[in-house]
Each structure stands twice: as structure tokens, then as C-alpha cells.
Motif scaffolding. Structure first.
Motif, short mmCIF file in Angstrom:
data_model
loop_
_atom_site.label_atom_id
_atom_site.label_comp_id
_atom_site.label_asym_id
_atom_site.label_seq_id
_atom_site.Cartn_x
_atom_site.Cartn_y
_atom_site.Cartn_z
N SER A 1 -10.99 -2.23 0.26
CA SER A 1 -10.87 -2.23 -0.50
C SER A 1 -9.45 -0.52 0.39
CB SER A 1 -11.93 -1.59 -1.09
OG SER A 1 -12.67 -1.05 0.23
N GLN A 2 -9.74 -0.16 0.08
CA GLN A 2 -9.20 1.13 0.07
C GLN A 2 -9.98 2.01 0.35
OE1 GLN A 2 -6.07 2.63 -0.56
NE2 GLN A 2 -5.99 4.15 0.70
N ALA A 3 -11.02 2.24 0.36
CA ALA A 3 -12.35 2.96 1.18
C ALA A 3 -12.38 2.09 3.09
CB ALA A 3 -13.48 2.68 0.16
N ALA A 4 -12.33 1.19 2.42
CA ALA A 4 -12.68 -0.13 3.69
C ALA A 4 -11.63 0.22 4.60
CB ALA A 4 -12.60 -1.16 3.34
N MET A 5 -10.82 0.32 4.23
CA MET A 5 -9.38 -0.12 4.59
C MET A 5 -9.33 1.87 5.86
SD MET A 5 -5.07 0.79 4.26
CE MET A 5 -5.58 2.08 3.39
N GLU A 6 -9.38 2.50 5.12
CA GLU A 6 -10.16 4.32 5.96
C GLU A 6 -10.76 4.05 6.52
OE1 GLU A 6 -10.38 7.09 2.29
OE2 GLU A 6 -8.37 6.46 1.62
N SER A 7 -11.71 3.43 6.28
CA SER A 7 -12.79 3.62 7.65
C SER A 7 -12.41 2.74 8.72
CB SER A 7 -13.70 2.70 6.99
OG SER A 7 -14.92 2.99 8.11
N TRP A 8 -11.36 1.49 8.45
CA TRP A 8 -11.44 0.25 9.96
C TRP A 8 -10.03 1.34 10.66
CZ3 TRP A 8 -14.03 -2.92 11.99
CH2 TRP A 8 -14.62 -3.69 12.11
N VAL A 9 -9.26 2.08 10.08
CA VAL A 9 -8.38 2.17 10.27
C VAL A 9 -8.98 3.43 11.32
CG1 VAL A 9 -6.02 4.77 10.11
CG2 VAL A 9 -6.25 1.75 9.19
N LYS A 10 -9.79 4.59 10.59
CA LYS A 10 -10.50 5.61 11.36
C LYS A 10 -11.47 5.29 12.55
CE LYS A 10 -12.03 9.10 9.16
NZ LYS A 10 -13.17 9.98 8.44
N SER A 11 -12.01 4.18 12.55
CA SER A 11 -12.86 3.52 13.90
C SER A 11 -11.46 3.21 14.84
CB SER A 11 -14.00 2.37 13.57
OG SER A 11 -13.95 3.39 11.92
N LEU A 12 -10.73 2.55 14.57
CA LEU A 12 -9.69 1.75 15.37
C LEU A 12 -9.22 2.45 16.44
CD1 LEU A 12 -8.35 -1.61 13.54
CD2 LEU A 12 -10.24 -1.05 15.20
#
Length: 263
Positions: A97-108
């Protein structure tokens, strides 16, 4: 860089809290097909497992010297982890999902030590600005010439407004005199025994002088005073009754004289 497989496997599956975890689709190195893997981010290490309940990770990605950015791919919500160098591998991942992608990009993006080093330097800079009292510092003084000083509390401000007390209180007739008028300690106490002026130069009222003490010239007076103090309450009651009868007798005589003087 040498890594111990057992230590990595234990660190990946231990009970230490993870910075992020979830399912992602990972594109293969030789084949362009995507495989669903369980990813766990701990510190600057990104572990991925075949299943969520797997005991050992399939691989690990050390997130140092890399950039995390969005990319065009057949899968939706895709992003890539790119390392510097011509022979370095690029990892392409896709979220659900879009929310999951944004969360992973921010964490990485925040997982590397380079990012932590930048954060530490920024915090040190802010701390120096606060200590120097620059206008840009948080909570610092607006005066850049002097060091930053905390604001005095209400109790300290009240103490600053109170007048200074004299080191030695003046005495009148052997008793200390309390005077709250500012500057009173600079003037000598009035020992003349007469209150000619009700107010001082500044207009504040001054207390009246104390009456002079009776001084006993010989030791007999001291003995009599001690004996009077040592008298019992019954003696006091008898004296009170005696004086009461005397006052009543004087009042009766005065009333008789007054009635006799009337025509």
C-alpha cells in the motif's frame, strides 16, 4: 566486511524491538520476478525471511552508503535501495500500500549511521547556540554578548525586591528596634525619648520610642522582683480582691461627694 552467520541469525530472531517489520515484494537478482518476503529492520540491518515464522533469515542488507528512492516498476508502490559504485547491487522492493511504502522509505532512510551522525551534529549545534545565548537558540537569552542564564524564579525575584537588613539592629533602652524603612540602618536610633516627628524624610511613619526601663540600684530590688515572680496564683487573687474593694470604696466616696455638691 566479515559477518558471523550465527550472530546475525540470533540478532535477527531475538526479542529486541524492531524499527520496522512487514511483508514486502523483493525482485530477484537474476530473474525479474517478485517474491513475497518478511522483512525486519533492526538498526542499520535489513533482514528478510521466507515466512514470518522462519527461524533463520534468507539474507541481510547492510544499510550503509546507500540511498532509498522511488522507482518505476511493474509492481505498484515500488522503491529501490541503491549503493554507490558501478558493481554494487540495487535492491528493488514493493509494498502492499501507499502508507506501507512511505513508512518503509522513511525508516530505511534513517537507518544508517551517517544519518545518525548528522542528527548528532545538528543537536550539538543547537546546544552550542543555547549556551552562547544566540537568538536562534531554543530558550536562550536574546543578549549574544553574555552566556545564557536561567530566568530567576518568583521567590528569587521577591528576595531581590526586599530591602537589605542591617548587620546589627539598633537598640533603644537596651531593646532591639525593628525598622522596615529602607536606609534606616544608616541613621542612628532616636534615644532622646521624645517623638517629635511622626514621619521621616521619605514620608514613611516611624514607630514611637520605647519607654525607659526602671533600673534597680541595689540587689534588694532584684530580690523583691524575684519574690514577686515566685508568688502563687492565690496571692494574686487576694491582691486583686483587695484592689477591687479599694476601687469600689473610692468610687462610693466620689459618688457621695458628687451628690452632696449638687443643690
Amino acid at each position: 566486511m566479515k559477518l558471523n552467520e550465527r550472530s546475525l541469525a540470533f540478532y535477527a530472531t531475538c526479542d529486541s524491538p524492531a524499527d520496522n517489520s512487514g511483508f514486502l515484494y523483493k525482485r530477484g537478482e537474476r530473474h525479474t520476478a517478485y517474491h513475497r518476503r518478511w522483512f525486519v529492520l533492526k538498526g542499520n540491518m535489513l533482514f528478510y525471511f521466507e515466512e514470518r515464522d522462519s527461524r533463520e533469515p534468507v539474507g541481510v542488507i547492510v544499510l550503509e552508503g546507500c540511498n532509498v528512492e522511488l522507482c518505476d516498476s511493474a509492481e505498484n508502490f515500488a522503491f529501490a535501495i541503491r549503493f554507490g559504485g558501478s558493481k554494487s547491487r540495487t535492491y528493488v522492493l514493493a509494498a502492499e500500500s501507499q502508507a506501507a511504502m512511505e513508512s518503509w522509505v522513511k525508516s530505511l532512510s534513517r537507518a544508517s549511521f551517517d544519518y545518525m551522525r548528522l542528527v548528532v551534529r545538528e543537536l550539538e549545534k543547537q546546544l552550542q547556540e543555547m549556551s552562547r545565548g544566540l537568538p536562534g537558540g531554543c530558550g536562550g537569552s536574546q543578549d549574544a554578548a553574555g552566556p545564557w542564564k536561567p530566568k530567576p524564579s518568583g521567590l528569587e525575584q521577591c528576595r531581590e525586591r526586599l530591602p537589605a537588613l542591617p548587620a546589627v539592629l539598633p537598640k533603644e533602652n537596651g531593646c532591639a528596634v525593628w525598622n522596615n524603612v529602607p536606609g534606616a540602618e544608616e541613621r542612628p536610633p532616636d534615644t532622646s525619648g521624645c517623638g517629635g516627628h511622626d514621619e521621616d524624610e521619605e514620608g514613611a511613619p516611624r514607630p514611637p520610642p520605647l519607654p525607659p526601663r526602671r533600673r534597680v540600684s541595689n540587689g534588694s530590688g532584684t530580690a523583691r522582683a524575684g519574690a514577686a515572680v515566685a508568688q502563687s496564683p492565690s496571692t494574686f487573687c487576694r491582691l486583686h480582691e483587695q484592689y477591687s474593694r479599694e476601687v469600689a470604696r473610692l468610687r462610693q466616696d466620689w459618688q457621695q461627694k458628687r451628690r452632696g455638691s449638687q443643690p
